[in-house]
Structures are given as C-alpha cells and as structure tokens.
Design an enzyme around this catalytic site. Structure first.
Site, PDB file in Angstrom:
ATOM      1  N   LEU A  43     -47.232-124.851  52.239  1.00 34.53           N
ATOM      2  CA  LEU A  43     -47.824-124.147  53.392  1.00 34.53           C
ATOM      3  C   LEU A  43     -49.305-124.465  53.472  1.00 34.53           C
ATOM      4  O   LEU A  43     -49.871-124.655  54.529  1.00 34.53           O
ATOM      5  CB  LEU A  43     -47.629-122.631  53.250  1.00 34.53           C
ATOM      6  CG  LEU A  43     -46.204-122.118  53.420  1.00 34.53           C
ATOM      7  CD1 LEU A  43     -46.181-120.609  53.228  1.00 34.53           C
ATOM      8  CD2 LEU A  43     -45.635-122.501  54.770  1.00 34.53           C
ATOM      9  N   HIS A  90     -35.642-125.561  34.541  1.00 31.61           N
ATOM     10  CA  HIS A  90     -35.927-124.212  34.018  1.00 31.61           C
ATOM     11  C   HIS A  90     -34.671-123.371  33.925  1.00 31.61           C
ATOM     12  O   HIS A  90     -34.749-122.137  33.890  1.00 31.61           O
ATOM     13  CB  HIS A  90     -36.986-123.518  34.888  1.00 31.61           C
ATOM     14  CG  HIS A  90     -38.335-124.133  34.748  1.00 31.61           C
ATOM     15  ND1 HIS A  90     -39.336-123.947  35.659  1.00 31.61           N
ATOM     16  CD2 HIS A  90     -38.855-124.963  33.797  1.00 31.61           C
ATOM     17  CE1 HIS A  90     -40.417-124.618  35.276  1.00 31.61           C
ATOM     18  NE2 HIS A  90     -40.144-125.248  34.153  1.00 31.61           N
ATOM     19  N   ALA A 121     -41.274-125.806  54.767  1.00 32.55           N
ATOM     20  CA  ALA A 121     -40.423-126.934  54.359  1.00 32.55           C
ATOM     21  C   ALA A 121     -39.227-127.120  55.291  1.00 32.55           C
ATOM     22  O   ALA A 121     -38.716-128.232  55.447  1.00 32.55           O
ATOM     23  CB  ALA A 121     -39.950-126.708  52.927  1.00 32.55           C
TER      24      ALA A 121
HETATM   25  C1  BV8 Z   1     -43.687-125.057  27.658  1.00 34.97           C
HETATM   26  C2  BV8 Z   1     -37.794-119.684  34.965  1.00 34.97           C
HETATM   27  C3  BV8 Z   1     -43.979-125.888  25.490  1.00 34.97           C
HETATM   28  C4  BV8 Z   1     -37.992-118.218  34.857  1.00 34.97           C
HETATM   29  C5  BV8 Z   1     -40.072-120.473  34.870  1.00 34.97           C
HETATM   30  C6  BV8 Z   1     -52.283-123.207  29.463  1.00 34.97           C
HETATM   31  C7  BV8 Z   1     -52.397-124.442  30.075  1.00 34.97           C
HETATM   32  C8  BV8 Z   1     -51.270-125.225  30.347  1.00 34.97           C
HETATM   33  C9  BV8 Z   1     -50.002-124.739  30.005  1.00 34.97           C
HETATM   34  C10 BV8 Z   1     -49.907-123.522  29.415  1.00 34.97           C
HETATM   35  C11 BV8 Z   1     -51.017-122.754  29.133  1.00 34.97           C
HETATM   36  N1  BV8 Z   1     -50.592-121.604  28.553  1.00 34.97           N
HETATM   37  C12 BV8 Z   1     -49.243-121.634  28.458  1.00 34.97           C
HETATM   38  C13 BV8 Z   1     -48.822-122.798  28.950  1.00 34.97           C
HETATM   39  C14 BV8 Z   1     -47.450-123.265  29.034  1.00 34.97           C
HETATM   40  C15 BV8 Z   1     -46.719-122.567  30.170  1.00 34.97           C
HETATM   41  C16 BV8 Z   1     -47.513-122.578  31.449  1.00 34.97           C
HETATM   42  O1  BV8 Z   1     -47.571-123.582  32.145  1.00 34.97           O
HETATM   43  N2  BV8 Z   1     -48.116-121.424  31.755  1.00 34.97           N
HETATM   44  C17 BV8 Z   1     -48.887-121.340  32.983  1.00 34.97           C
HETATM   45  C18 BV8 Z   1     -48.707-119.956  33.595  1.00 34.97           C
HETATM   46  C19 BV8 Z   1     -50.344-121.643  32.648  1.00 34.97           C
HETATM   47  N3  BV8 Z   1     -45.504-123.328  30.367  1.00 34.97           N
HETATM   48  C20 BV8 Z   1     -44.426-123.045  29.608  1.00 34.97           C
HETATM   49  O2  BV8 Z   1     -44.376-122.136  28.802  1.00 34.97           O
HETATM   50  C21 BV8 Z   1     -43.253-123.994  29.766  1.00 34.97           C
HETATM   51  N4  BV8 Z   1     -42.842-124.424  28.454  1.00 34.97           N
HETATM   52  O3  BV8 Z   1     -44.813-125.359  27.948  1.00 34.97           O
HETATM   53  O4  BV8 Z   1     -43.120-125.314  26.448  1.00 34.97           O
HETATM   54  C22 BV8 Z   1     -43.189-126.211  24.318  1.00 34.97           C
HETATM   55  C23 BV8 Z   1     -43.490-127.366  23.637  1.00 34.97           C
HETATM   56  C24 BV8 Z   1     -42.752-127.674  22.529  1.00 34.97           C
HETATM   57  C25 BV8 Z   1     -41.722-126.831  22.124  1.00 34.97           C
HETATM   58  C26 BV8 Z   1     -41.433-125.680  22.814  1.00 34.97           C
HETATM   59  C27 BV8 Z   1     -42.170-125.341  23.926  1.00 34.97           C
HETATM   60  C28 BV8 Z   1     -42.046-123.329  30.380  1.00 34.97           C
HETATM   61  C29 BV8 Z   1     -42.370-122.837  31.759  1.00 34.97           C
HETATM   62  C30 BV8 Z   1     -41.086-122.368  32.422  1.00 34.97           C
HETATM   63  C31 BV8 Z   1     -41.172-120.903  32.731  1.00 34.97           C
HETATM   64  N5  BV8 Z   1     -40.016-120.525  33.557  1.00 34.97           N
HETATM   65  N6  BV8 Z   1     -38.988-120.226  35.606  1.00 34.97           N
HETATM   66  C32 BV8 Z   1     -37.655-117.540  36.150  1.00 34.97           C
HETATM   67  O5  BV8 Z   1     -37.402-118.219  37.168  1.00 34.97           O
HETATM   68  O6  BV8 Z   1     -37.633-116.294  36.107  1.00 34.97           O
HETATM   69  S1  BV8 Z   1     -41.532-120.765  35.656  1.00 34.97           S
HETATM   70  C33 BV8 Z   1     -41.421-120.297  37.296  1.00 34.97           C
HETATM   71  O7  BV8 Z   1     -42.732-120.266  37.840  1.00 34.97           O
HETATM   72  C34 BV8 Z   1     -40.727-121.303  38.180  1.00 34.97           C
HETATM   73  O8  BV8 Z   1     -39.618-121.891  37.567  1.00 34.97           O
HETATM   74  C35 BV8 Z   1     -41.786-122.325  38.499  1.00 34.97           C
HETATM   75  O9  BV8 Z   1     -41.775-123.362  37.561  1.00 34.97           O
HETATM   76  C36 BV8 Z   1     -43.054-121.571  38.229  1.00 34.97           C
HETATM   77  C37 BV8 Z   1     -44.002-121.607  39.387  1.00 34.97           C
HETATM   78  O10 BV8 Z   1     -43.351-121.138  40.476  1.00 34.97           O
HETATM   79  P1  BV8 Z   1     -43.377-121.969  41.850  1.00 34.97           P
HETATM   80  O11 BV8 Z   1     -42.023-122.543  42.021  1.00 34.97           O
HETATM   81  O12 BV8 Z   1     -44.525-122.912  41.935  1.00 34.97           O
HETATM   82  O13 BV8 Z   1     -43.568-120.767  42.846  1.00 34.97           O
HETATM   83  P2  BV8 Z   1     -44.938-120.104  43.275  1.00 34.97           P
HETATM   84  O14 BV8 Z   1     -44.639-118.762  43.855  1.00 34.97           O
HETATM   85  O15 BV8 Z   1     -45.936-120.203  42.166  1.00 34.97           O
HETATM   86  O16 BV8 Z   1     -45.416-121.066  44.452  1.00 34.97           O
HETATM   87  C38 BV8 Z   1     -44.637-121.149  45.637  1.00 34.97           C
HETATM   88  C39 BV8 Z   1     -45.292-122.223  46.462  1.00 34.97           C
HETATM   89  O17 BV8 Z   1     -44.497-122.435  47.621  1.00 34.97           O
HETATM   90  C40 BV8 Z   1     -46.677-121.826  46.941  1.00 34.97           C
HETATM   91  O18 BV8 Z   1     -47.562-122.923  46.765  1.00 34.97           O
HETATM   92  C41 BV8 Z   1     -46.470-121.538  48.431  1.00 34.97           C
HETATM   93  O19 BV8 Z   1     -47.618-121.898  49.219  1.00 34.97           O
HETATM   94  C42 BV8 Z   1     -45.318-122.442  48.758  1.00 34.97           C
HETATM   95  N7  BV8 Z   1     -44.474-121.985  49.866  1.00 34.97           N
HETATM   96  C43 BV8 Z   1     -44.111-120.706  50.186  1.00 34.97           C
HETATM   97  N8  BV8 Z   1     -43.298-120.717  51.273  1.00 34.97           N
HETATM   98  C44 BV8 Z   1     -43.132-122.024  51.620  1.00 34.97           C
HETATM   99  C45 BV8 Z   1     -43.866-122.833  50.739  1.00 34.97           C
HETATM  100  N9  BV8 Z   1     -43.913-124.177  50.849  1.00 34.97           N
HETATM  101  C46 BV8 Z   1     -43.200-124.735  51.850  1.00 34.97           C
HETATM  102  N10 BV8 Z   1     -42.461-124.034  52.736  1.00 34.97           N
HETATM  103  C47 BV8 Z   1     -42.409-122.682  52.657  1.00 34.97           C
HETATM  104  N11 BV8 Z   1     -41.679-121.993  53.557  1.00 34.97           N
END
Ligand code: BV8
Length: 230
Positions: free
Chosen positions: A199, A106, A216
């Site tokens: 977690l 990303h 982690a």
């Molecule tokens: C694409 C950079 C297509 C930005 C990021 C409907 C269904 C399926 C897909 C889609 C849909 N509608 C739209 C889509 C596509 C979309 C998507 O998936 N949307 C989601 C919301 C439904 N995806 C995209 O758009 C991707 N591109 O599909 O392109 C395409 C095809 C052809 C041609 C062109 C295009 C691009 C997605 C990338 C977006 N950019 N990051 C930035 O950083 O500002 S996403 C961003 O959020 C992160 O990079 C990461 O990927 C994502 C999720 O974040 P997480 O890392 O999971 O963090 P989160 O807070 O959610 O979770 C933290 C976890 O850690 C928790 O579970 C927690 O319990 C745990 N935790 C906390 N503390 C600890 C721990 N675990 C262990 N130890 C600890 N101490």
C-alpha cells in the site's frame, strides 16, 4: 526471463478479511507477540496461544481468496518459466485460489506438530493444551507454526531459489521480520530484479528497484497481464 520468486505476507490476505500483523487493529494490536507467537509464551500460557490460533484457524476457514491470490495462480499456470511462491502467511488462501506450489516458511494453521516426537498431522479446527500426539501419544500437540526464535522451514531450498531468480517480487509484507525481510537483498546480490507490492513503501522499500503501490487485488492482476503480454 526464466524464474520468478514471489514472497507474500499478510497484506495479500488483508482484502480477504484476514487481519495483518502491524496495521492498526492488526493481530498484534490485541496481543503482544511475546505472549502468543513465541515458545516461551506457549509454555507460559498454552490456553491463550491455542485460543489465538483456534480463532485464526476459524477465520481462515471461511475466508476466500481475492484477485491478488488468483493473479498468482494465473501466473503459475501461464508463465513459460518457473514460478516459486514462498509465503510468510499461515492461512491457506493461496491453496484455495488454486496455487500448485506453496512454501509455508512460517508453518500453517492447517498443521499440527508434536513437540515430543516431531510427528505432523492435519490440525483439528480446535486444538487444546495437552492434546495427544496421534503417533507417540504424548500430550504435546502444538500448532505447526514457526514462532519467533524458531527456525523457518525450507531455508536451504529458499536460498537455492533466490540464487537463480531472475525476478523477485515481495507482496504485502512490512519487511520487519527476518530472515524473510532479507530475501530481497539476497535476490539482488544474485542479480535478480526486485519489485515490491504494497500500500505504501515498506521498511525495506528502498532495497527494491521497482514498486507498485496500491491494493494487491489491483496491482497484481495488472502486473501478471503485463508479464504474460495479455
Ligand atoms: C529466526 C507465524 C533464528 C506466527 C511469524 C533483531 C534483528 C533481526 C532479527 C531479529 C532481531 N531480534 C529477533 C530477531 C529474529 C526474529 C525477527 O525478525 N524479529 C523481528 C520482530 C525483529 N525472527 C525470528 O525469530 C525468525 N526466526 O530468526 O530464527 C534461528 C537461527 C538458528 C536456529 C534457530 C532459530 C522466525 C520469525 C517467524 C515468526 N512467525 N508468523 C503467526 O503467524 O502467528 S512472523 C509474522 O509476522 C508473519 O509470518 C510475517 O513473517 C511477519 C510480518 O508480518 P507481515 O506479513 O509483513 O505483515 P505486517 O502486518 O507486518 O505487514 C503487512 C503489510 O501489508 C504492510 O506493509 C501493509 O502496508 C501491507 N498491506 C496491507 N494491506 C495490503 C497491503 N499490501 C498490499 N495490498 C493490500 N491490500
């Protein structure tokens, strides 16, 4: 076992003080993803988006890797087979910990991209709308970050790695965002064992054969010691 593929998310950086996306008080609590992590949001309000990434770049600059990052460095150094790290994170904590191979699917806060000519260069600490591209001089600099609706980097290489992984580990990700959230299914389809570190079990949790619940910084060092037999 010859090849371990690891996917990390914001959770591995949480204990280093960097906000996650979806935990309460997380990054998205302060902003709507449509406003700060989409090309449309950048067009609409480039100042807001540049400020969002300037803030995170400054936080990332002072953050230190934790025992979770360091455990993966030990695994990469001492595991007899191949370790491939793919991160969704845009911080550089894996690199700061000493990881040699990191795939930022990303993008990264440390990178700048020209929206006009696709030239890439190291990002300054503070970026402003209209900054000129050092190559083509167009006022088209943007963070080298993959926004929603944009294609993540290295997908072909990633699927090649998932095709011959013996073990797939997902660390600290909620499994909400695709295509990263689909990697576990791809790995399983190719016969890999799968383990989730979180977690609590994530949205995609049921897809993993094993899970290690807890921070982690504790679960990864224990896992690496088991894998290395020491
Ligand atoms: C694409 C950079 C297509 C930005 C990021 C409907 C269904 C399926 C897909 C889609 C849909 N509608 C739209 C889509 C596509 C979309 C998507 O998936 N949307 C989601 C919301 C439904 N995806 C995209 O758009 C991707 N591109 O599909 O392109 C395409 C095809 C052809 C041609 C062109 C295009 C691009 C997605 C990338 C977006 N950019 N990051 C930035 O950083 O500002 S996403 C961003 O959020 C992160 O990079 C990461 O990927 C994502 C999720 O974040 P997480 O890392 O999971 O963090 P989160 O807070 O959610 O979770 C933290 C976890 O850690 C928790 O579970 C927690 O319990 C745990 N935790 C906390 N503390 C600890 C721990 N675990 C262990 N130890 C600890 N101490």
């Amino acid at each position: 076992m010859k090849k371990i593929v690891i996917l990390t998310g914001a959770g591995i950086s949480a204990e280093s003080g960097l906000g996650t996306f979806r935990d309460e008080g997380g990054l998205w609590a302060q902003h709507r993803v449509e406003d700060v992590a989409t090309p449309e949001g950048f067009q609409r309000n480039p100042e807001l988006v540049m400020d969002f990434y300037n803030t995170r770049r400054a936080q990332s600059a002072t953050a230190l890797p934790n025992a979770g990052h360091k455990a993966l460095v030990r695994l990469e150094a001492d595991f007899a087979g191949e370790v491939v790290l793919i991160t969704q994170n845009v911080d550089d904590l894996h690199e700061k910990a000493g990881m040699k191979r990191v795939m930022h699917m990303h993008g990264a806060l440390s990178g700048a991209l020209c929206a006009a000519c696709e030239h890439r260069w190291p990002a300054p600490m503070i970026m402003a709308p209209g900054d000129a591209c050092p190559a083509c001089k167009a006022p088209a600099a943007r963070p080298d970050i993959v926004w929603f609706g944009e294609m993540p980097y290295d997908m072909d290489i990633i699927y090649d790695h998932l095709a011959d992984a013996d073990l797939f580990a997902s660390v600290g990700t909620s499994g909400n965002v695709y295509p990263a959230a689909g990697f576990v299914s791809e790995a399983r389809r190719n016969g890999a064992r799968t383990v989730e570190f979180n977690l609590e079990a994530s949205a995609a949790g049921a897809l993993f054969q094993d899970r290690r619940l807890g921070p982690a910084s504790e679960t990864l060092p224990a896992w690496v010691s088991e894998l290395l037999g020491a």
